[in-house]
Design a protein around this motif. Structure first.
Motif, PDB file in Angstrom:
ATOM      1  N   LYS A 188       1.666  -0.623  -9.329  1.00 55.44           N
ATOM      2  CA  LYS A 188       1.533  -1.906  -8.640  1.00 55.44           C
ATOM      3  C   LYS A 188       1.420  -1.639  -7.150  1.00 55.44           C
ATOM      4  CE  LYS A 188       3.978  -6.238  -7.646  1.00 55.44           C
ATOM      5  NZ  LYS A 188       5.227  -7.019  -7.863  1.00 55.44           N
ATOM      6  N   LEU A 189       0.348  -2.101  -6.520  1.00 55.06           N
ATOM      7  CA  LEU A 189       0.177  -1.942  -5.081  1.00 55.06           C
ATOM      8  C   LEU A 189       1.128  -2.908  -4.376  1.00 55.06           C
ATOM      9  CD1 LEU A 189      -1.432  -0.666  -2.724  1.00 55.06           C
ATOM     10  CD2 LEU A 189      -3.017  -2.600  -2.909  1.00 55.06           C
ATOM     11  N   VAL A 190       2.060  -2.362  -3.601  1.00 59.12           N
ATOM     12  CA  VAL A 190       3.062  -3.204  -2.946  1.00 59.12           C
ATOM     13  C   VAL A 190       2.855  -3.294  -1.438  1.00 59.12           C
ATOM     14  CG1 VAL A 190       4.790  -2.853  -4.734  1.00 59.12           C
ATOM     15  CG2 VAL A 190       4.700  -1.279  -2.790  1.00 59.12           C
ATOM     16  N   ASP A 191       2.020  -2.387  -0.881  1.00 66.70           N
ATOM     17  CA  ASP A 191       1.780  -2.455   0.563  1.00 66.70           C
ATOM     18  C   ASP A 191       0.572  -1.598   0.915  1.00 66.70           C
ATOM     19  OD1 ASP A 191       2.219  -3.244   3.184  1.00 66.70           O
ATOM     20  OD2 ASP A 191       3.598  -1.606   3.627  1.00 66.70           O
ATOM     21  N   TYR A 192      -0.094  -1.952   2.004  1.00 65.50           N
ATOM     22  CA  TYR A 192      -1.174  -1.120   2.541  1.00 65.50           C
ATOM     23  C   TYR A 192      -1.196  -1.309   4.045  1.00 65.50           C
ATOM     24  CZ  TYR A 192      -3.759  -5.566   2.509  1.00 65.50           C
ATOM     25  OH  TYR A 192      -4.138  -6.873   2.709  1.00 65.50           O
ATOM     26  N   LYS A 193      -1.581  -0.229   4.739  1.00 62.14           N
ATOM     27  CA  LYS A 193      -1.523  -0.265   6.193  1.00 62.14           C
ATOM     28  C   LYS A 193      -2.518   0.742   6.774  1.00 62.14           C
ATOM     29  CE  LYS A 193       2.555  -0.547   7.848  1.00 62.14           C
ATOM     30  NZ  LYS A 193       3.964  -0.212   8.227  1.00 62.14           N
ATOM     31  N   ILE A 194      -3.280   0.306   7.772  1.00 65.91           N
ATOM     32  CA  ILE A 194      -4.164   1.225   8.487  1.00 65.91           C
ATOM     33  C   ILE A 194      -3.334   2.024   9.482  1.00 65.91           C
ATOM     34  CG2 ILE A 194      -6.100   1.396  10.103  1.00 65.91           C
ATOM     35  CD1 ILE A 194      -7.277  -1.089   8.799  1.00 65.91           C
ATOM     36  N   LEU A 195      -3.418   3.345   9.396  1.00 60.54           N
ATOM     37  CA  LEU A 195      -2.710   4.237  10.314  1.00 60.54           C
ATOM     38  C   LEU A 195      -3.743   5.163  10.946  1.00 60.54           C
ATOM     39  CD1 LEU A 195       0.485   5.183   8.253  1.00 60.54           C
ATOM     40  CD2 LEU A 195       0.309   3.561  10.140  1.00 60.54           C
ATOM     41  N   GLY A 196      -4.158   4.846  12.163  1.00 64.19           N
ATOM     42  CA  GLY A 196      -5.218   5.621  12.782  1.00 64.19           C
ATOM     43  C   GLY A 196      -6.505   5.452  12.000  1.00 64.19           C
TER      44      GLY A 196
END
Length: 209
Positions: A188-196
């Motif tokens: 289950k995808l619980v979070d996503y974030k662009i890092l650089g």
């Protein structure tokens, strides 16, 4: 009872964690490296397999932390192949080498735990780690180790940074090597974030094999 297990790794956009030479390469962005440092700092122990040590020779420590502050370093080494010169045997942090029961090798400056006959018994290891006070465990690889943790239903969180590069190679390692699973481990995808110039994806398993 067992520790809370976070699997953390970085892979290329084509799903590789290293080149066909199986040597360490930088996939993470600077922002992701800072995140990994904090994750290490907040973990009671960091675990890798012998393949990662033989390929990359990591310290598995957090820069700036003392011996007492650093997480416990754990190396899965069923057959006792860890060289005496490995950097995980330095005096920067406590080290635990986990072998199979039929391996009698010892290492100066490191504790040895033996469990399992043909391969390390991860379930038993997790119970023993919990009993010694380990509540949060960070698993950094490699692909065979990560696959084994998923296979045994021991993963609570899976964090994978996807770097903006492609290296290819049919034999290049992936985050989950090994024999593969007859049935997939659903996430289950619980979070996503662009890092650089990359993307951090955070998953939680929703079923066990």
């Amino acid at each position: 009872m067992r520790p809370f297990v976070t699997v953390n790794c970085a892979m290329t956009a084509d799903g590789k964690i290293a080149s066909v030479l199986r040597k360490q390469m930088r996939i993470s962005s600077a922002e992701d490296l800072a995140r990994v440092k904090e994750l290490r700092k907040n973990s009671d122990a960091i675990l890798v397999g012998i393949g990662t040590v033989l390929s990359d020779d990591p310290h598995l420590t957090v820069k700036g932390l003392s011996y007492e502050e650093n997480p416990l370093r754990i190396v899965l080494d069923g057959r006792g192949r860890l060289p005496e010169t490995a950097r995980v045997l330095d005096d920067l942090a406590e080290t635990l080498i986990v072998t199979c029961e039929n391996c009698s090798k010892t290492w100066a400056g490191a504790e040895v735990l033996r469990t399992g006959r043909d391969k390390v018994n991860l379930t038993d290891l997790m119970e023993k780690l919990y009993n010694r006070g380990i509540r949060t465990l960070m698993v950094e690889g490699g692909g065979e180790v990560i696959s084994s943790f998923f296979e045994n239903g021991l993963v609570d969180k899976y964090c994978v940074f996807v770097g903006s590069m492609i290296i290819g190679g049919r034999t290049a390692p992936t985050p989950a090597d090994g024999n593969g699973f007859e049935q997939p481990v659903n996430l289950k995808l619980v979070d996503y974030k662009i890092l650089g110039n990359g993307l951090l994806l955070t998953y939680e398993p929703v079923n066990d094999l």
